[in-house]
Motif scaffolding. Structure first.
Motif, PDB file in Angstrom:
ATOM      1  N   ARG A 113       0.700  -1.177  -0.008  1.00  0.00           N
ATOM      2  CA  ARG A 113       0.015  -0.108  -0.093  1.00  0.00           C
ATOM      3  C   ARG A 113       0.752   1.292   0.186  1.00  0.00           C
ATOM      4  NH1 ARG A 113      -3.549  -3.513   3.006  1.00  0.00           N
ATOM      5  NH2 ARG A 113      -2.500  -2.735   5.283  1.00  0.00           N
ATOM      6  N   ARG A 117       1.178   4.138  -2.965  1.00  0.00           N
ATOM      7  CA  ARG A 117       1.014   5.643  -2.617  1.00  0.00           C
ATOM      8  C   ARG A 117       2.268   6.441  -3.409  1.00  0.00           C
ATOM      9  NH1 ARG A 117      -0.897   4.129   2.760  1.00  0.00           N
ATOM     10  NH2 ARG A 117       1.205   4.473   3.685  1.00  0.00           N
ATOM     11  N   SER A 121       2.200   9.072  -6.705  1.00  0.00           N
ATOM     12  CA  SER A 121       2.501  10.354  -6.536  1.00  0.00           C
ATOM     13  C   SER A 121       3.761  10.761  -7.543  1.00  0.00           C
ATOM     14  CB  SER A 121       2.795  10.819  -5.167  1.00  0.00           C
ATOM     15  OG  SER A 121       4.149  10.086  -4.665  1.00  0.00           O
ATOM     16  N   LEU A 138      -7.055   6.128  -5.400  1.00  0.00           N
ATOM     17  CA  LEU A 138      -5.638   6.937  -4.803  1.00  0.00           C
ATOM     18  C   LEU A 138      -5.970   7.622  -3.462  1.00  0.00           C
ATOM     19  CD1 LEU A 138      -2.996   7.725  -5.304  1.00  0.00           C
ATOM     20  CD2 LEU A 138      -3.766   9.801  -6.617  1.00  0.00           C
ATOM     21  N   LEU A 141      -5.770   5.129  -0.453  1.00  0.00           N
ATOM     22  CA  LEU A 141      -4.335   4.791  -0.071  1.00  0.00           C
ATOM     23  C   LEU A 141      -3.669   5.711   1.021  1.00  0.00           C
ATOM     24  CD1 LEU A 141      -2.985   3.693  -3.658  1.00  0.00           C
ATOM     25  CD2 LEU A 141      -3.239   2.287  -1.469  1.00  0.00           C
ATOM     26  N   MET A 142      -4.577   6.845   0.968  1.00  0.00           N
ATOM     27  CA  MET A 142      -3.949   7.989   1.905  1.00  0.00           C
ATOM     28  C   MET A 142      -4.073   7.677   3.189  1.00  0.00           C
ATOM     29  SD  MET A 142      -2.096   9.431  -0.204  1.00  0.00           S
ATOM     30  CE  MET A 142      -1.759   9.885  -1.901  1.00  0.00           C
TER      31      MET A 142
END
Length: 142
Positions: A113, A117, A121, A138, A141-142
């Motif tokens: 994971r 991320r 990015s 997306l 995943l944060m």
């Protein structure tokens, strides 16, 4: 002894994504093709939603060889099997299991994971890698 998987995804170039994975004395480095599938999407679907008693596969195509990352959850335990096949299109090709790693979500799934991320990015040209996770994925995943 640390049981965590270390994974790195490089910057794609001309349809090839550098991938590196380490676990203790095991080390595998390869470049995956963008032709047959989107391994990033497959990996995302696995590491964010692996259900109990479920096996999910991410295919990293090397043209014609491939690596399979098979993830399986059994309660709190996660198993990652890395399998090599010499020709993805030949049904008679032998699969070689390179390693089986057993651990927790934190040791096996969380490193994937994190690397997803990081990968999402990065800035890279779409003609080098045409796939992108959508904004909702997306954000998850944060």
């Amino acid at each position: 002894m640390d049981n965590s998987v270390l994974i790195a995804l490089g910057i794609p170039e001309h349809g090839w994504l550098p991938v590196e994975i380490h676990h203790r004395d095991f080390h595998l480095e390869f470049a995956a093709s963008d032709v047959l599938n989107d391994p990033i999407e497959e990996l995302y679907n696995t590491v964010t939603n692996l259900q109990d008693n479920e096996l999910r596969r991410t295919t990293w195509w090397l043209e014609p060889a491939a690596y399979f990352f098979d993830f399986e959850r059994a309660g709190q335990s996660i198993v990652l099997a890395i399998i090599e096949i010499q020709d993805l299109h030949r049904g008679s090709a032998n699969n070689i299991q390179l390693i089986t790693i057993k651990g927790t979500d934190k040791e096996i799934l969380e490193p994937f994971r994190i690397v997803l991320r990081q990968f999402c990015s990065q800035t890279y040209e779409e003609n080098h890698w045409p796939y992108k996770l959508n904004e909702n994925k997306l954000k998850s995943l944060m």
